[in-house]
Design a protein around this motif. Structure first.
Motif, PDB file in Angstrom:
ATOM      1  N   PHE A  47       0.839  -1.180   0.000  1.00 16.92           N
ATOM      2  CA  PHE A  47       0.000   0.000   0.000  1.00 16.92           C
ATOM      3  C   PHE A  47       0.887   1.247   0.000  1.00 16.92           C
ATOM      4  O   PHE A  47       1.927   1.267   0.661  1.00 16.92           O
ATOM      5  CB  PHE A  47      -0.900   0.021   1.241  1.00 16.92           C
ATOM      6  N   ASN A  48       0.479   2.277  -0.728  1.00 16.87           N
ATOM      7  CA  ASN A  48       1.211   3.552  -0.723  1.00 16.87           C
ATOM      8  C   ASN A  48       0.773   4.366   0.498  1.00 16.87           C
ATOM      9  O   ASN A  48       0.118   5.397   0.385  1.00 16.87           O
ATOM     10  CB  ASN A  48       0.955   4.328  -2.014  1.00 16.87           C
ATOM     11  N   HIS A  49       1.187   3.876   1.651  1.00 19.74           N
ATOM     12  CA  HIS A  49       0.705   4.420   2.912  1.00 19.74           C
ATOM     13  C   HIS A  49       1.757   4.145   3.974  1.00 19.74           C
ATOM     14  O   HIS A  49       2.166   2.997   4.155  1.00 19.74           O
ATOM     15  CB  HIS A  49      -0.621   3.743   3.270  1.00 19.74           C
ATOM     16  N   CYS A  50       2.216   5.185   4.644  1.00 20.11           N
ATOM     17  CA  CYS A  50       3.203   4.986   5.707  1.00 20.11           C
ATOM     18  C   CYS A  50       2.490   4.480   6.956  1.00 20.11           C
ATOM     19  O   CYS A  50       1.612   5.160   7.501  1.00 20.11           O
ATOM     20  CB  CYS A  50       3.946   6.288   6.015  1.00 20.11           C
ATOM     21  N   PHE A  51       2.876   3.294   7.417  1.00 20.04           N
ATOM     22  CA  PHE A  51       2.220   2.690   8.567  1.00 20.04           C
ATOM     23  C   PHE A  51       2.742   3.234   9.892  1.00 20.04           C
ATOM     24  O   PHE A  51       2.210   2.885  10.941  1.00 20.04           O
ATOM     25  CB  PHE A  51       2.367   1.173   8.523  1.00 20.04           C
ATOM     26  N   ASN A  61       8.393   8.262  -2.417  1.00 19.73           N
ATOM     27  CA  ASN A  61       8.719   8.800  -1.097  1.00 19.73           C
ATOM     28  C   ASN A  61       8.687   7.735  -0.008  1.00 19.73           C
ATOM     29  O   ASN A  61       8.885   8.044   1.158  1.00 19.73           O
ATOM     30  CB  ASN A  61       7.734   9.911  -0.735  1.00 19.73           C
ATOM     31  N   LEU A  62       8.435   6.489  -0.404  1.00 20.57           N
ATOM     32  CA  LEU A  62       8.269   5.417   0.573  1.00 20.57           C
ATOM     33  C   LEU A  62       9.251   4.286   0.318  1.00 20.57           C
ATOM     34  O   LEU A  62       9.757   4.124  -0.786  1.00 20.57           O
ATOM     35  CB  LEU A  62       6.842   4.868   0.505  1.00 20.57           C
ATOM     36  N   VAL A  63       9.521   3.505   1.356  1.00 17.19           N
ATOM     37  CA  VAL A  63      10.267   2.259   1.212  1.00 17.19           C
ATOM     38  C   VAL A  63       9.303   1.128   1.541  1.00 17.19           C
ATOM     39  O   VAL A  63       8.450   1.246   2.428  1.00 17.19           O
ATOM     40  CB  VAL A  63      11.509   2.213   2.122  1.00 17.19           C
ATOM     41  N   PHE A  64       9.440   0.026   0.804  1.00 16.02           N
ATOM     42  CA  PHE A  64       8.458  -1.043   0.895  1.00 16.02           C
ATOM     43  C   PHE A  64       9.063  -2.303   1.492  1.00 16.02           C
ATOM     44  O   PHE A  64      10.170  -2.714   1.127  1.00 16.02           O
ATOM     45  CB  PHE A  64       7.897  -1.358  -0.490  1.00 16.02           C
ATOM     46  N   CYS A  65       8.308  -2.921   2.379  1.00 19.74           N
ATOM     47  CA  CYS A  65       8.715  -4.211   2.932  1.00 19.74           C
ATOM     48  C   CYS A  65       8.581  -5.271   1.845  1.00 19.74           C
ATOM     49  O   CYS A  65       7.620  -5.266   1.071  1.00 19.74           O
ATOM     50  CB  CYS A  65       7.840  -4.561   4.124  1.00 19.74           C
ATOM     51  N   HIS A  73       7.896   5.893   5.396  1.00 20.55           N
ATOM     52  CA  HIS A  73       8.861   6.944   5.085  1.00 20.55           C
ATOM     53  C   HIS A  73      10.176   6.563   5.762  1.00 20.55           C
ATOM     54  O   HIS A  73      10.173   6.018   6.882  1.00 20.55           O
ATOM     55  CB  HIS A  73       8.404   8.290   5.648  1.00 20.55           C
ATOM     56  N   ARG A  74      11.270   6.833   5.103  1.00 22.73           N
ATOM     57  CA  ARG A  74      12.563   6.542   5.740  1.00 22.73           C
ATOM     58  C   ARG A  74      12.688   7.269   7.075  1.00 22.73           C
ATOM     59  O   ARG A  74      13.226   6.739   8.051  1.00 22.73           O
ATOM     60  CB  ARG A  74      13.715   6.931   4.818  1.00 22.73           C
TER      61      ARG A  74
END
Length: 499
Positions: A47-51, A61-65, A73-74
């Motif tokens: 998901f394009n959503h910072c948890f 702008n995100l890093v993905f598991c 976000h970093r």
């Protein structure tokens, strides 16, 4: 795949600014299945959503598991407990929360393991003569508390209530026993499992003399929890974000089960539960499912269906249930290497699609992208389509020199004029190579001249014919066409605009 929102006739209709009509019998029409075989639309993995900070953002702008559907976000990783170097994460990086999914955290160990919840005791009071009653109600109380913890876990909202078949239209075609946390909690609080088992409603007939009635109830509760994850993994495409949500919650449930339930459960219950798990795994292995999803209808602009429309044959080649689905599909096509008229990025794709939906001259991947409702209501205009996806090498011919026309076989609408057989042949070759339906013949110039130019064959409803007017001049053709088009109303484009 995105669930196609089409009406029954959408793929056999010709859509024009003057209205729509069913293609004549026997015509080679576009169908959804042939398009899907060319382009497979897969669901995203994350998901394009910072948890961590609970905000949506663009993918760049995100890093993905690599294992679960979470993204961060970093700048948020350290605060979320990440001990890795956030500036240099490995390609197969697993987030800290994945490790937490496999265990019961100290903050989650607050279960009162020896107390029977009053709501559970009351719900199953008619079973108090069962030898397993006291211990069974304790375990059911524990499970009720575990369900409350799972509801609050990441992605818990997805499993909180039944899947809406109006939203996911083919869900019940795939899932035979829908189940969710809310339903299980309600059945525990109401004691519904007693009557369900007695009446054989969604119950397994357990021919086991070693199991008491309370143990059978316990088995059915555990089975329903496992059913939640089985349904998720069965329906969704393996590896997609929703499938991964199921894996996250399955891992968390198994951690709770191992710590609070397994060692306190009788062997017969565990044997039957293990058999159920095996049957679920076998069903998933034998299934070749691809996830379908449709956004629930409404007035929100993102919930309007989008059609991919070929202005040459004036037919729909694909539909997406929402702007969001269309945006996702456009980026997948771009990443798959399909040539596009505009440069698409994660940042601009939303705006580019918005422009294409509003501007009748804009094309994406060689097609118009139009709101389906606008096609059905004839509320759109037509512009000439560039056959080479924005890089057309064919120069615009002078009207005096036109000798061949490219037309729609059904409506007679004219798309392009050519000054020579060679330029028309080059256009025919391009169209033939991109044809959705197979085209017979060897594909050389003699094939084009004999079977198409001087014959009666067509490609996806498009024909090439020699200009035949009294003067032999193309401007006479234009004049004739203008005269026919003066009945156009409400500012819509007439057929002269197709030239």
């Amino acid at each position: 795949h995105d669930m196609d929102p089409s009406e029954p006739d959408d793929y056999i209709k010709v859509f024009t600014p003057e209205g729509s009509f069913i293609a004549e019998s026997g015509r080679n029409t576009v169908n959804e299945e042939s398009y899907q075989k060319v382009i497979t639309i897969k669901s995203p993995r994350n998901f394009n959503h910072c948890f961590a900070c609970i905000t949506d953002d663009n993918a760049e702008n995100l890093v993905f598991c690599s294992k679960c559907p979470r993204a961060f976000h970093r700048r948020c990783l350290k605060a979320d407990g990440c001990s890795d170097d956030v500036t240099n994460l490995p390609h197969n990086w697993e987030c800290q929360r994945c490790h937490r999914d496999k265990q019961v955290l100290p903050t989650e160990e607050s279960l009162d393991q020896l107390t029977v919840l009053s709501v559970i005791e009351k719900a199953f009071s008619n079973m108090e003569k069962d030898s397993y009653f006291k211990f069974g109600t304790i375990l059911l109380s524990n499970i009720h508390q575990i369900l409350n913890q799972l509801k609050k876990h990441d992605h818990g909202i997805l499993f909180l209530s039944p899947v809406d078949p109006r939203e996911v239209k083919d869900y019940l075609d795939v899932v035979s026993r829908p189940m969710d946390y809310g339903t299980i909690s309600s059945k525990l609080e109401m004691g519904s499992y007693v009557n369900d088992i007695a009446e054989g409603v969604n119950a397994v007939e357990l021919d086991d003399d070693y199991m008491t009635a309370m143990e059978k109830i316990l088995f059915h509760v555990l089975r329903d929890i496992e059913q939640v994850y089985h349904n998720c993994l069965l329906y969704n495409q393996k590896g997609c974000n929703y499938y991964r949500c199921g894996e996250v919650h399955l891992a968390k449930w198994r951690a709770f089960y191992k710590k609070f339930v397994e060692d306190r459960t009788g062997e017969s219950v565990k044997i039957h539960l293990n058999d159920f798990r095996k049957s679920c795994k076998l069903e998933r292995q034998n299934s070749n499912r691809v996830r379908h999803f449709q956004v629930l209808g409404g007035d929100h602009p993102n919930r309007k269906a989008v059609a991919v429309y070929d202005p040459d044959i004036k037919m729909i080649v694909k539909q997406y249930s929402s702007k969001t689905s269309a945006i996702t599909a456009a980026m997948i096509l771009k990443n798959a290497g399909y040539e596009c008229e505009v440069q698409l990025t994660e940042r601009n794709v939303k705006e580019k699609l918005k422009i294409a939906l509003e501007d009748d001259s804009k094309m994406i991947f060689g097609y118009r992208w139009i709101f389906t409702d606008d096609l059905r209501s004839a509320n759109f205009k037509l512009k000439e389509k560039s056959l080479a996806f924005g890089n057309d090498s064919l120069t615009s011919p002078a009207a005096d020199n036109i000798v061949i026309l490219r037309e729609d076989k059904l409506s007679g609408a004219r798309f392009r004029g050519f000054e020579s057989e060679q330029s028309a042949f080059e256009d025919w070759s391009t169209t033939r190579a991109a044809a959705i339906n197979s085209v017979s013949g060897i594909g050389d110039k003699s094939d084009f001249v004999n079977n198409f130019l001087d014959g009666n064959q067509s490609i996806d409803g498009v024909v090439w014919r020699r200009v035949q007017t009294n003067s032999g001049r193309y401007d006479d053709v234009i004049a004739d066409q203008k005269e026919k088009s003066r009945v156009s109303e409400n500012g819509r484009f007439s057929e002269e605009n197709d030239l």
